[in-house]
Design a protein around this motif. Structure first.
Motif, short mmCIF file in Angstrom:
data_model
loop_
_atom_site.label_atom_id
_atom_site.label_comp_id
_atom_site.label_asym_id
_atom_site.label_seq_id
_atom_site.Cartn_x
_atom_site.Cartn_y
_atom_site.Cartn_z
N UNK A 181 -2.02 -12.45 -0.25
CA UNK A 181 -3.26 -12.81 0.49
C UNK A 181 -3.96 -14.03 -0.10
N UNK A 225 -4.21 2.09 -3.26
CA UNK A 225 -3.62 2.72 -2.07
C UNK A 225 -2.39 3.55 -2.42
N UNK A 240 -5.43 -1.29 5.11
CA UNK A 240 -4.82 -2.51 4.55
C UNK A 240 -5.60 -3.76 4.94
N UNK A 241 -6.29 -3.71 6.08
CA UNK A 241 -7.11 -4.87 6.45
C UNK A 241 -8.21 -5.10 5.40
N UNK A 271 1.88 -1.19 6.94
CA UNK A 271 1.65 -0.07 7.87
C UNK A 271 2.81 0.01 8.87
N UNK A 286 -7.87 -3.78 2.15
CA UNK A 286 -7.22 -3.90 0.84
C UNK A 286 -6.42 -5.19 0.67
N UNK A 287 -5.93 -5.77 1.78
CA UNK A 287 -5.16 -7.03 1.69
C UNK A 287 -5.97 -8.24 2.14
N UNK A 288 -6.74 -8.09 3.22
CA UNK A 288 -7.31 -9.29 3.85
C UNK A 288 -8.73 -9.62 3.40
N UNK A 332 1.74 -7.45 -1.90
CA UNK A 332 0.99 -7.52 -0.63
C UNK A 332 -0.51 -7.69 -0.84
N UNK A 333 -1.05 -7.22 -1.97
CA UNK A 333 -2.49 -7.35 -2.23
C UNK A 333 -2.80 -8.42 -3.26
N UNK A 337 2.61 -3.14 -3.15
CA UNK A 337 1.21 -3.55 -3.01
C UNK A 337 0.84 -4.66 -4.00
N UNK A 345 -4.14 -19.70 5.61
CA UNK A 345 -5.57 -19.83 5.91
C UNK A 345 -6.40 -20.05 4.65
N UNK A 382 -3.44 3.48 8.26
CA UNK A 382 -3.00 2.60 7.15
C UNK A 382 -3.32 1.13 7.45
N UNK A 383 -3.15 0.74 8.71
CA UNK A 383 -3.42 -0.65 9.07
C UNK A 383 -4.89 -1.00 8.83
N UNK A 417 -0.72 -3.80 13.55
CA UNK A 417 -0.73 -4.94 12.64
C UNK A 417 -0.52 -4.44 11.23
N UNK A 418 -0.48 -5.38 10.28
CA UNK A 418 -0.30 -5.09 8.85
C UNK A 418 1.14 -4.66 8.55
#
Lengths: 210, 210
Positions: free
Chosen positions: A105, B66, B97-98, A67, B100-102, A100-101, A97, A110, B93-94, A63-64
Motif C-alpha cells: 500500500x 488480522x 482490509x479496506x 478477501x 487495514x491495507x488502504x 499486503x499491508x 499480510x 496513487x 474481510x474486504x 474487492x480486496x
C-alpha cells in the motif's frame, strides 16, 4: 466469474495466480490504470474504492485481493491455499499480510503520485521511498523464512504467502532493488515461477484471450 | 497467551477488541512506541517486523492483527467474528482490509516520521496526507454500508469489519477529521462503543492490570 484486471497491478496479479491454482477460468475485463479507468464513474459504481482488482463472483462483486483469495479458497477447496491447523494458517496469513499491508500500500501508484504532486518529491526521492518500505518488509520476511528448508513459504505446496510474495518480488525487480540480500525469497520465487499457475499469471504473459 | 501491546496502536486495539469478544484474558506486555521499544533487539528477536501487536499464542508468536484475529476466530469459534457463507465472509474481510491495507498503513507513525525526516513535510502537509487517505477510505466504506439497516457492518452482531472500523474512527477523531459525511460509520461506531468488549479495549480505558 469476471475479473476486473490490470496486468501490472500487483493485487490483480495475486488473484490471477490464485484463480490459476484453483483451475478457474474467468472473463477478464481490463481496467487500464495508466488511463485512470479505475477512477471512472462506471468502475466506482461497481467498486466504490476505485481499486483493482474486483471479482464479479456471480453472488456479487468483491474487492480486496486477500478477501477474494480467501473466497476462492472457501468456494473451491482444492488445492488448499492455506495449511491445516489454526496456528499454521495464521502464520501463512501473517506472511501474506506483511506484503499486503506493510509493503504494497505504501508503494502503489496513487501514493507515488501523491508524493510527487502534493509533496514535490523528486524521482530520486520517490525511488528511495519505494526501496525503503520494500527493504523493511523483505528484510523481515527473509529472516522469518530463512530457517525453513521447504520449497515454498509454508511447506512444499504453494499458497497464500507465495501468492503475495511473487508479485512483490516482480515489483522489486521492476524498481531496481538488489535482491542479493534475499536468497531464500528468491529461491521461493524461482520455485513458484516453474509452476504454470504462476507463469501464466505473470504481467508479461500474453494471455490467449487478448 | 501474552499480547505485546500499546494502547494507541490501532492494530493492537483491534486485537484487544477481538480478545474481549472471545472472552479471552491475556497477559499484556507493554511495548512503548513513543520510546521506540518496537525497534529494540529484544522485540525484533520476537517479531522481525518490529511492529505491534504480537500475540504469543503458546504455539508460537504471531504478528499482523488480522492474522491474529482469524487465529482467535478459528481457535475459539464462539461468538464467530465472520458471518456464514463464503461470499458474506469475503465481504466482511474486504471491508476490514479496506481499513487495514488502504488507510492504516499509510497513516501510521513510521510513515509520518518518514514524511517529516526524509521529505521535509510540514505539520500541515502531514495532516493533509493523513486526512487524504482517511477520507478516500471512509468515503468508500460509507458508500458500501449506507444502504444496509443492520446494527453493525455485517449484520446485527459485531465482527471483523467493526473491529477494524472502530480503531480507525478513533484515529480519525484524534487527528481532527470531520465525521459529519459518515453518518452510517458513526452509527456503527456508537453501537460498538455500547458493548463492553469494545469499551474495555479503548486506548483510554484504564485496564485493571495496570
Amino acid at each position: 466469474m469476471k475479473l476486473y484486471d490490470y496486468p501490472y497491478s500487483s493485487a490483480a496479479y495475486r488473484v490471477r495466480i490464485a484463480l490459476n491454482l484453483k483451475g478457474q477460468t474467468v472473463e477478464a475485463v481490463p481496467v487500464d490504470l495508466r488511463e485512470g479507468r479505475q477512477c471512472s464513474a462506471d468502475y466506482h459504481a461497481l467498486n466504490p474504492t476505485g481499486l483493482v482488482p474486483s471479482l464479479d463472483t456471480g453472488e456479487g462483486l468483491l474487492g480486496q485481493s486477500l478477501a477474494i483469495i480467501e473466497y476462492l479458497d472457501e468456494r473451491f477447496p482444492e488445492p488448499p491455499l492455506l495449511p491445516a491447523g489454526a496456528f499454521a494458517r495464521a502464520r501463512a496469513r501473517s506472511l501474506a499480510l506483511q506484503v499486503a499491508c506493510d509493503i504494497h500500500p505504501l508503494n502503489n501508484l496513487r501514493v507515488r503520485q501523491y508524493l510527487e504532486r502534493e509533496l514535490g518529491a523528486s524521482e530520486e526521492q520517490k525511488l528511495a521511498w519505494y526501496h525503503h518500505w520494500l527493504r523493511l518488509g523483505l528484510d523481515a520476511l527473509e529472516r522469518q523464512l530463512a530457517g525453513s528448508g521447504s520449497l515454498f513459504c509454508c511447506g512444499d505446496t504453494p499458497g497464500l504467502a507465495d501468492i503475495c510474495l511473487v508479485p512483490q518480488l516482480y515489483n522489486a525487480r521492476r524498481f531496481g532493488l538488489d535482491l542479493a540480500p534475499y536468497p531464500r525469497l528468491v529461491a521461493i520465487d524461482t520455485a513458484c515461477q516453474r509452476l504454470e499457475a504462476f507463469a501464466n499469471a505473470h504481467p508479461d504473459h500474453r494471455r490467449s484471450d487478448e
